[in-house]
Design an enzyme around this catalytic site. Structure first.
Site, PDB file in Angstrom:
ATOM      1  N   GLU A 137       0.855  -1.196   0.000  1.00  0.00           N
ATOM      2  CA  GLU A 137       0.000   0.000   0.000  1.00  0.00           C
ATOM      3  C   GLU A 137       0.890   1.245   0.000  1.00  0.00           C
ATOM      4  O   GLU A 137       2.111   1.145   0.120  1.00  0.00           O
ATOM      5  CB  GLU A 137      -0.932  -0.018   1.220  1.00  0.00           C
ATOM      6  CG  GLU A 137      -1.965  -1.142   1.140  1.00  0.00           C
ATOM      7  CD  GLU A 137      -2.925  -1.181   2.313  1.00  0.00           C
ATOM      8  OE1 GLU A 137      -2.976  -0.229   3.095  1.00  0.00           O
ATOM      9  OE2 GLU A 137      -3.626  -2.193   2.439  1.00  0.00           O
ATOM     10  N   HIS A 159      -9.082   9.330   3.100  1.00  0.00           N
ATOM     11  CA  HIS A 159      -8.644   8.261   2.187  1.00  0.00           C
ATOM     12  C   HIS A 159      -8.865   8.769   0.773  1.00  0.00           C
ATOM     13  O   HIS A 159      -9.930   9.305   0.465  1.00  0.00           O
ATOM     14  CB  HIS A 159      -9.442   6.985   2.445  1.00  0.00           C
ATOM     15  CG  HIS A 159      -8.794   5.767   1.853  1.00  0.00           C
ATOM     16  ND1 HIS A 159      -8.697   5.569   0.497  1.00  0.00           N
ATOM     17  CD2 HIS A 159      -8.192   4.699   2.439  1.00  0.00           C
ATOM     18  CE1 HIS A 159      -8.068   4.414   0.272  1.00  0.00           C
ATOM     19  NE2 HIS A 159      -7.743   3.873   1.439  1.00  0.00           N
ATOM     20  N   ARG A 201      -0.857   8.762   1.867  1.00  0.00           N
ATOM     21  CA  ARG A 201      -2.244   9.187   1.631  1.00  0.00           C
ATOM     22  C   ARG A 201      -2.487  10.684   1.614  1.00  0.00           C
ATOM     23  O   ARG A 201      -3.321  11.174   0.864  1.00  0.00           O
ATOM     24  CB  ARG A 201      -3.110   8.621   2.748  1.00  0.00           C
ATOM     25  CG  ARG A 201      -3.821   7.427   2.326  1.00  0.00           C
ATOM     26  CD  ARG A 201      -4.567   6.834   3.443  1.00  0.00           C
ATOM     27  NE  ARG A 201      -4.448   5.397   3.254  1.00  0.00           N
ATOM     28  CZ  ARG A 201      -4.889   4.502   4.085  1.00  0.00           C
ATOM     29  NH1 ARG A 201      -5.469   4.887   5.203  1.00  0.00           N
ATOM     30  NH2 ARG A 201      -4.755   3.240   3.819  1.00  0.00           N
ATOM     31  N   HIS A 236     -11.520   9.325   6.811  1.00  0.00           N
ATOM     32  CA  HIS A 236     -11.283   7.887   6.981  1.00  0.00           C
ATOM     33  C   HIS A 236     -10.768   7.504   8.368  1.00  0.00           C
ATOM     34  O   HIS A 236     -11.179   6.497   8.919  1.00  0.00           O
ATOM     35  CB  HIS A 236     -10.267   7.470   5.915  1.00  0.00           C
ATOM     36  CG  HIS A 236      -9.906   6.021   5.925  1.00  0.00           C
ATOM     37  ND1 HIS A 236     -10.819   5.027   5.659  1.00  0.00           N
ATOM     38  CD2 HIS A 236      -8.722   5.388   6.161  1.00  0.00           C
ATOM     39  CE1 HIS A 236     -10.214   3.845   5.714  1.00  0.00           C
ATOM     40  NE2 HIS A 236      -8.945   4.028   6.043  1.00  0.00           N
ATOM     41  N   ARG A 260      -1.045   8.736   9.261  1.00  0.00           N
ATOM     42  CA  ARG A 260      -0.843   7.301   9.517  1.00  0.00           C
ATOM     43  C   ARG A 260      -0.433   6.563   8.242  1.00  0.00           C
ATOM     44  O   ARG A 260      -1.026   6.749   7.184  1.00  0.00           O
ATOM     45  CB  ARG A 260      -2.142   6.686  10.038  1.00  0.00           C
ATOM     46  CG  ARG A 260      -2.098   5.181  10.153  1.00  0.00           C
ATOM     47  CD  ARG A 260      -3.374   4.651  10.753  1.00  0.00           C
ATOM     48  NE  ARG A 260      -4.513   4.828   9.888  1.00  0.00           N
ATOM     49  CZ  ARG A 260      -4.965   3.914   9.032  1.00  0.00           C
ATOM     50  NH1 ARG A 260      -4.368   2.746   8.913  1.00  0.00           N
ATOM     51  NH2 ARG A 260      -6.030   4.163   8.297  1.00  0.00           N
TER      52      ARG A 260
HETATM   53  P1  FAD Z   1     -13.678  -0.015  16.083  1.00  0.00           P
HETATM   54  O1  FAD Z   1     -13.345  -1.221  15.329  1.00  0.00           O
HETATM   55  O2  FAD Z   1     -14.321   1.094  15.357  1.00  0.00           O
HETATM   56  O3  FAD Z   1     -14.621  -0.440  17.295  1.00  0.00           O
HETATM   57  C1  FAD Z   1     -15.246   0.544  18.091  1.00  0.00           C
HETATM   58  C2  FAD Z   1     -16.296  -0.134  18.935  1.00  0.00           C
HETATM   59  O4  FAD Z   1     -16.797   0.781  19.902  1.00  0.00           O
HETATM   60  C3  FAD Z   1     -17.510  -0.606  18.149  1.00  0.00           C
HETATM   61  O5  FAD Z   1     -17.901  -1.845  18.671  1.00  0.00           O
HETATM   62  C4  FAD Z   1     -18.568   0.464  18.458  1.00  0.00           C
HETATM   63  O6  FAD Z   1     -19.882   0.038  18.345  1.00  0.00           O
HETATM   64  C5  FAD Z   1     -18.217   0.759  19.908  1.00  0.00           C
HETATM   65  N1  FAD Z   1     -18.683   2.054  20.401  1.00  0.00           N
HETATM   66  C6  FAD Z   1     -18.445   3.286  19.905  1.00  0.00           C
HETATM   67  N2  FAD Z   1     -19.028   4.221  20.683  1.00  0.00           N
HETATM   68  C7  FAD Z   1     -19.639   3.565  21.694  1.00  0.00           C
HETATM   69  C8  FAD Z   1     -20.416   3.952  22.808  1.00  0.00           C
HETATM   70  N3  FAD Z   1     -20.727   5.244  23.062  1.00  0.00           N
HETATM   71  N4  FAD Z   1     -20.889   3.001  23.649  1.00  0.00           N
HETATM   72  C9  FAD Z   1     -20.640   1.679  23.416  1.00  0.00           C
HETATM   73  N5  FAD Z   1     -19.920   1.254  22.372  1.00  0.00           N
HETATM   74  C10 FAD Z   1     -19.428   2.178  21.528  1.00  0.00           C
HETATM   75  N6  FAD Z   1      -6.867  -0.071   9.250  1.00  0.00           N
HETATM   76  C11 FAD Z   1      -5.868  -0.915   8.928  1.00  0.00           C
HETATM   77  O7  FAD Z   1      -4.888  -1.032   9.670  1.00  0.00           O
HETATM   78  N7  FAD Z   1      -5.941  -1.647   7.782  1.00  0.00           N
HETATM   79  C12 FAD Z   1      -6.983  -1.571   6.929  1.00  0.00           C
HETATM   80  O8  FAD Z   1      -7.024  -2.266   5.928  1.00  0.00           O
HETATM   81  C13 FAD Z   1      -8.034  -0.676   7.233  1.00  0.00           C
HETATM   82  N8  FAD Z   1      -9.089  -0.532   6.396  1.00  0.00           N
HETATM   83  C14 FAD Z   1     -10.134   0.256   6.771  1.00  0.00           C
HETATM   84  C15 FAD Z   1     -11.256   0.337   5.948  1.00  0.00           C
HETATM   85  C16 FAD Z   1     -12.360   1.072   6.347  1.00  0.00           C
HETATM   86  C17 FAD Z   1     -13.571   1.160   5.462  1.00  0.00           C
HETATM   87  C18 FAD Z   1     -12.334   1.766   7.578  1.00  0.00           C
HETATM   88  C19 FAD Z   1     -13.519   2.559   8.029  1.00  0.00           C
HETATM   89  C20 FAD Z   1     -11.203   1.722   8.382  1.00  0.00           C
HETATM   90  C21 FAD Z   1     -10.099   0.969   7.988  1.00  0.00           C
HETATM   91  N9  FAD Z   1      -8.964   0.888   8.781  1.00  0.00           N
HETATM   92  C22 FAD Z   1      -7.947   0.045   8.442  1.00  0.00           C
HETATM   93  C23 FAD Z   1      -8.925   1.520  10.091  1.00  0.00           C
HETATM   94  C24 FAD Z   1      -9.228   0.442  11.153  1.00  0.00           C
HETATM   95  O9  FAD Z   1     -10.233  -0.412  10.692  1.00  0.00           O
HETATM   96  C25 FAD Z   1      -9.660   1.030  12.465  1.00  0.00           C
HETATM   97  O10 FAD Z   1      -8.833   2.069  12.860  1.00  0.00           O
HETATM   98  C26 FAD Z   1      -9.637  -0.033  13.548  1.00  0.00           C
HETATM   99  O11 FAD Z   1     -10.385  -1.145  13.144  1.00  0.00           O
HETATM  100  C27 FAD Z   1     -10.167   0.538  14.832  1.00  0.00           C
HETATM  101  O12 FAD Z   1     -10.404  -0.501  15.748  1.00  0.00           O
HETATM  102  P2  FAD Z   1     -11.012  -0.119  17.164  1.00  0.00           P
HETATM  103  O13 FAD Z   1     -11.223  -1.402  17.877  1.00  0.00           O
HETATM  104  O14 FAD Z   1     -10.198   0.919  17.804  1.00  0.00           O
HETATM  105  O15 FAD Z   1     -12.407   0.579  16.826  1.00  0.00           O
HETATM  106  C1  SIN Z   2      -7.271   0.435   2.647  1.00  0.00           C
HETATM  107  O1  SIN Z   2      -7.504  -0.755   2.457  1.00  0.00           O
HETATM  108  O2  SIN Z   2      -6.968   1.235   1.754  1.00  0.00           O
HETATM  109  C2  SIN Z   2      -7.387   0.954   4.038  1.00  0.00           C
HETATM  110  C3  SIN Z   2      -6.123   0.710   4.722  1.00  0.00           C
HETATM  111  C4  SIN Z   2      -6.002   1.568   5.944  1.00  0.00           C
HETATM  112  O3  SIN Z   2      -6.836   2.414   6.236  1.00  0.00           O
HETATM  113  O4  SIN Z   2      -4.986   1.395   6.615  1.00  0.00           O
END
Ligand code: FAD
Ligand code: SIN
Length: 528
Positions: free
Chosen positions: A112, A240, A286, A347, A382
């Site tokens: 990437e 993104h 990015r 993003h 990032r």
């Molecule tokens: P999340 O996975 O967002 O989990 C948050 C949790 O908190 C959820 O369960 C939600 O319901 C809960 N929550 C929120 N507010 C409350 C509340 N008030 N009360 C109770 N529960 C609550 N990163 C990479 O490294 N590689 C990738 O390929 C990549 N692709 C991505 C593609 C997309 C479309 C997106 C949107 C993001 C991508 N990212 C990627 C970023 C990455 O997915 C996230 O940064 C990461 O998954 C965050 O994980 P997390 O557990 O911190 O939060």
């Molecule tokens: C992507 O697949 O382009 C998302 C990767 C990321 O947010 O790190």
């Protein structure tokens, strides 16, 4: 109602679930989540997890790539730690049963933007779904883990709720749990715990166009800010470069891994424009690619650019990007035959709740990991696929310290019930949806990829008005999720705007026409 656990976790994405699995052998665990258990940013991740797996790759190269993307604001010691602990978290996921794409027993590694080597471990183009499935399955099988769906965390319980006003940042403050809205019983409960983990993810719903699902309303950041927890670097919102531009597509992400496989960005004249912005062309970090697209759109007045993969073998597309292929097909776009219309969308939140390398926040008993944090890894931008890596590494480190903390903590408190006196069920719900739309539009128009003092001031004035209206509504209305989310989004918008106003330079994701240079004197974190 009052519940009590040893370990309380807010959020069931990668950060919350992997931490749950680590603390569960040491006590009772409750993970609350505001919708159904899988709904998270994690579940939508496409590209994968960056980690040094190939023998021709090295920690040093991954560290350098991260530092370069981060534009001088990453803390090298923290980056080193995360990169070096990467291979172990990949092994843990494999041991839990994660099915990553591999050929002949070897993990397939994608590439990437900003990466000098193939190092993205992935499950085709639905890596997040596979990680979420793996972690959830393990958590559901653990007898000590309770997952409460449709429970919305509202406020941390601190000394403030025990009659001692906490009006400023104070390291003697403790977190004893949260007030939580059970959205099925429609009741505000108290959940007390020896330790609380904040893992509520990001906030990109504050923008009109975003790749994030609806849950990403920055609740954790807003709660932390209200509880006087230290928050930093919130001006660095990552856009993104490539979300699908099609009616009704709701900013569906087209993974950067598509460019890693040879996808080329073109304008409507068919010109591959990235070469005129950066030597790394389509695989530049990015911030650079998103700004280049923004520039192309401003110059041409057109609504989108195009990502061209028509020169790539159809079998390669189908094998590596089945989700993207099928989703685009559902909007009438055959990506093997025609270029994909794309635009940038908000993003990822690079800043957040400040933690040390053990996930400890500035108040006692409150830990944090995942997108909600600022751990100092990502700096001003990032590096792709470093986010899941950071979430998984920090969840393990936070778990270790939370177990130590819980061993030395007893909770024996009388916490007052949620006070909703003077509030009524209000029927002016239109105010909530209108104010949310207005806020998202303001942030998109004035606090986006290119900023200026004038735009930020305009955003600030308009957001202040929305804040006043919403606070007044909040004080006389029974709490609900849409109202709390709106309040939180306004809080997050305020922090982003204030942080952006403080940075008098351009660096990484923060670009302002009033201060276009990057300055050594501004090479510091923006703490709120
Ligand atoms: P999340 O996975 O967002 O989990 C948050 C949790 O908190 C959820 O369960 C939600 O319901 C809960 N929550 C929120 N507010 C409350 C509340 N008030 N009360 C109770 N529960 C609550 N990163 C990479 O490294 N590689 C990738 O390929 C990549 N692709 C991505 C593609 C997309 C479309 C997106 C949107 C993001 C991508 N990212 C990627 C970023 C990455 O997915 C996230 O940064 C990461 O998954 C965050 O994980 P997390 O557990 O911190 O939060
Ligand atoms: C992507 O697949 O382009 C998302 C990767 C990321 O947010 O790190």
């Amino acid at each position: 109602m009052q519940h009590q656990y040893d370990y309380l976790i807010l959020g069931s994405g990668a950060a919350g679930l992997s931490y749950a699995l680590k603390v569960a052998d040491h006590g009772s665990v409750c993970s609350i989540t505001k919708k159904n258990r899988a709904e998270s940013n994690t579940n939508y991740a496409q590209g994968g997890i960056a980690s040094v797996v190939d023998e021709n790759d090295s920690f040093e190269k991954h560290i350098q790539d991260t530092l370069i993307a981060g534009a001088g604001l990453c803390h090298e010691d923290v980056v080193r730690m995360v990169v070096e602990e990467g291979p172990a978290v990949i092994q843990e996921l494999l041991q839990l049963g994660a099915r990553f794409t591999s050929y002949n027993g070897r993990l397939d590694l994608g590439k990437e933007g900003g990466h000098s080597h193939e190092r993205i471990v992935h499950a085709a183009d639905t890596t997040g779904k596979e990680i979420e499935r793996t972690l959830l399955q393990a958590a559901e099988a653990h007898p000590r883990i309770t997952i409460l769906e449709h429970h919305f965390a509202m406020e941390f319980i601190t000394e403030h709720h025990l009659g001692q006003k906490v009006t400023r940042y104070d390291t003697n403050t403790h977190c004893f749990g949260v007030y939580v809205l059970d959205t099925q019983r429609y009741n505000v409960d108290k959940i007390l715990a020896k330790t609380t983990l904040l893992a509520t993810g990001g906030a990109c719903q504050v923008y009109l166009h975003t790749t994030n699902p609806e849950i990403a309303t920055g609740d954790g950041i807003a709660m932390a800010y209200r509880a006087k927890v230290r928050v930093s670097n919130m001006e660095f919102i990552q856009f993104h470069p490539t979300s699908l531009y099609a009616p009704g597509a709701d900013s569906f992400l087209i993974s950067e891994a598509v460019r890693g496989k040879g996808g080329i960005l073109r304008n409507s004249k068919g010109e591959a424009f990235m070469a005129s912005y950066d030597d790394r062309k389509d695989l530049a970090p990015r911030d650079i690619v998103a700004r280049a697209i923004d520039d192309q759109l401003k110059k041409s007045g057109e609504e989108c650019v195009f990502l061209d993969v028509t020169h790539i073998d159809k079998n390669v597309i189908l094998e590596h990007f089945p989700n993207i292929y099928h989703t685009c097909s559902s909007y009438g776009i055959d990506i093997t035959q025609e270029p994909i219309p794309v635009v940038p969308a908000a993003h990822y939140m690079c800043g957040g709740v400040v933690t040390d390398v053990h996930g400890r926040t500035s108040i006692n008993g409150l830990f944090a990991c995942g997108e909600v944090t600022h751990t100092r890894v990502h700096g001003a931008n990032r590096l792709a696929s470093n986010s899941l890596l950071e979430a998984l590494v920090f969840s393990g480190r936070a778990a270790e310290k939370a177990v130590e903390y819980a061993k030395n903590t007893e909770i024996n408190l009388e916490v007052p019930d949620w006070d909703d006196s003077g509030t009524v069920n209000n029927d002016e719900w239109i105010l909530i949806s209108h104010n949310k739309k207005e806020l998202q539009q303001i942030m998109w128009d004035y606090v986006g990829i290119v900023r200026s003092d004038l735009r930020l001031e305009r955003a600030f004035r308009r957001t202040k008005l929305l804040y006043e209206e919403t606070e007044e509504f909040y004080t006389r209305t029974r709490v609900s999720v849409p109202l709390c989310e709106l309040r939180n989004l306004i809080g997050v918008a305020y922090i982003i705007i204030k942080s952006a106003m403080k940075r008098k330079e351009s660096r990484g994701l923060h670009y302002t026409t009033d201060y276009p240079e990057t300055l050594d004197s501004e090479r510091k974190d923006t703490v709120i």
